[in-house]
Design a protein around this motif. Structure first.
Motif, mmCIF file in Angstrom:
data_model
loop_
_atom_site.group_PDB
_atom_site.id
_atom_site.type_symbol
_atom_site.label_atom_id
_atom_site.label_comp_id
_atom_site.label_asym_id
_atom_site.label_seq_id
_atom_site.Cartn_x
_atom_site.Cartn_y
_atom_site.Cartn_z
ATOM 1 N N SER A 23 0.830 -1.202 0.000
ATOM 2 C CA SER A 23 0.000 0.000 0.000
ATOM 3 C C SER A 23 0.866 1.254 0.000
ATOM 4 O O SER A 23 0.595 2.215 -0.730
ATOM 5 N N CYS A 24 1.932 1.254 0.819
ATOM 6 C CA CYS A 24 2.846 2.403 0.858
ATOM 7 C C CYS A 24 3.488 2.642 -0.501
ATOM 8 O O CYS A 24 3.561 3.776 -0.987
ATOM 9 N N LEU A 25 3.966 1.574 -1.126
ATOM 10 C CA LEU A 25 4.633 1.718 -2.410
ATOM 11 C C LEU A 25 3.675 2.182 -3.497
ATOM 12 O O LEU A 25 4.050 2.940 -4.390
ATOM 13 N N LEU A 26 2.425 1.730 -3.413
ATOM 14 C CA LEU A 26 1.424 2.205 -4.371
ATOM 15 C C LEU A 26 1.194 3.695 -4.197
ATOM 16 O O LEU A 26 1.125 4.452 -5.177
ATOM 17 N N ALA A 27 1.075 4.149 -2.943
ATOM 18 C CA ALA A 27 0.866 5.579 -2.673
ATOM 19 C C ALA A 27 2.043 6.403 -3.180
ATOM 20 O O ALA A 27 1.860 7.474 -3.779
ATOM 21 N N TRP A 117 0.453 -2.619 -9.782
ATOM 22 C CA TRP A 117 0.376 -1.802 -8.574
ATOM 23 C C TRP A 117 -1.049 -1.710 -8.033
ATOM 24 O O TRP A 117 -1.253 -1.434 -6.849
ATOM 25 N N THR A 118 -2.044 -1.888 -8.889
ATOM 26 C CA THR A 118 -3.423 -1.636 -8.467
ATOM 27 C C THR A 118 -3.942 -2.641 -7.457
ATOM 28 O O THR A 118 -5.035 -2.478 -6.943
ATOM 29 N N LYS A 119 -3.191 -3.712 -7.185
ATOM 30 C CA LYS A 119 -3.650 -4.683 -6.200
ATOM 31 C C LYS A 119 -3.613 -4.116 -4.786
ATOM 32 O O LYS A 119 -4.324 -4.577 -3.909
ATOM 33 N N GLY A 120 -2.751 -3.136 -4.534
ATOM 34 C CA GLY A 120 -2.669 -2.533 -3.213
ATOM 35 C C GLY A 120 -3.894 -1.697 -2.901
ATOM 36 O O GLY A 120 -4.611 -1.257 -3.785
ATOM 37 N N ARG A 121 -4.128 -1.470 -1.607
ATOM 38 C CA ARG A 121 -5.279 -0.669 -1.188
ATOM 39 C C ARG A 121 -4.780 0.553 -0.432
ATOM 40 O O ARG A 121 -4.028 0.435 0.533
ATOM 41 N N LEU A 122 -5.204 1.714 -0.868
ATOM 42 C CA LEU A 122 -4.749 2.960 -0.254
ATOM 43 C C LEU A 122 -5.550 3.278 1.004
ATOM 44 O O LEU A 122 -6.711 2.892 1.132
ATOM 45 N N VAL A 123 -4.917 3.991 1.935
ATOM 46 C CA VAL A 123 -5.602 4.495 3.120
ATOM 47 C C VAL A 123 -5.392 6.002 3.173
ATOM 48 O O VAL A 123 -4.619 6.569 2.402
#
Length: 251
Positions: A23-27, A117-123
């Motif tokens: 998630s961090c890397l996606l952000a 990358w889209t598999k991650g979930r952002l917060v």
């Protein structure tokens, strides 16, 4: 697994650590994509961005991957995490000469519309979210001078999952493996665990829907007997399906 400070780590903890890392890397990647056209190739900030991306990636992947290896645990690394681990290895082996190349390698995977990358979930909030102020970022040789310790990582991961509505229901679990198993066997263990996790989630969702339908049927029976009977038949069929799926899952 526990330490002298009574700090315990379970399979669930390792699972959440790697989910948080993704998630961090996606952000970070999303923010870098937004600004890459506004930063010239010779801008000194590019090296700083590459340096920070590398250190952030290392802090939440390499020591925990080593930890898992020592415990014969197969960490659930998504494709984008594997890509970044490869970038880190290339930098350590001097296959990437500087942090500018790290920056470029980091952006080599697409974020949108359907990249890995889209598999991650952002917060909404991340600790030490340095990537939210890229326009004014300055060189900082002391940035992340040490890896966050186990207590800090646990606190960070706990705060991360508290922001996710579905919690860890959609996270591929870490799995124990035989110490001498082959990489293929480890990958098969991950695929099996992910399929089981998704199946259990779908089954739970189906059970919830059946429960909701029963509540609706109870109301309809008081309003329209014929309509209520039809709903009850549908619920009975759904109940049979749920029982069948449970039986198959445990077979």
């Amino acid at each position: 697994m526990s330490s002298q400070q009574d700090l315990e780590f379970t399979l669930k903890d390792f699972t959440q650590i790697f989910e948080h890392a993704g998630s961090c890397l996606l952000a970070i990647c999303i923010e870098l994509e937004k600004t890459k056209l506004t930063i010239s190739p010779d801008d000194r900030r590019i090296s700083e961005l590459g340096h920070r991306s590398q250190l952030t990636s290392q802090a939440y992947t390499l020591p925990w991957m080593a930890f898992c290896a020592g415990l014969s645990i197969n960490p659930p690394l998504s494709k984008h995490l594997r890509h970044m681990v490869g970038v880190l290895s290339m930098k350590q082996l001097d296959m990437l000469k500087d942090y500018t190349e790290v920056y470029e390698a980091f952006l080599s995977l697409p974020v949108l519309p359907s990249g890995p990358w889209t598999k991650g979930r952002l917060v909404r909030e991340y600790r030490h979210a340095w990537w939210t102020g890229l326009a004014t970022i300055k060189l900082d040789p002391k940035f992340l001078s040490r890896y966050p310790n186990g207590v800090e990582v646990k606190e960070c991961v706990t705060a991360h999952f508290e922001q996710l509505f579905e919690g860890d229901a959609l996270v591929t679990p870490a799995t124990p493996v035989q110490a001498m198993s082959t990489p293929i066997a480890q990958q098969l263990a991950t695929i099996r665990a992910e399929a089981r996790e998704e199946g259990e989630y779908l089954l739970k969702m189906l059970e919830d829907k059946v429960l909701e339908a029963k509540m609706v049927a109870a109301t309809m029976l008081r309003m329209d007997t014929a309509l209520g009977d039809d709903v009850l038949k549908a619920i009975t069929a759904s109940d049979k399906l749920v029982k069948y799926l449970k039986k198959e899952a445990t077979a």
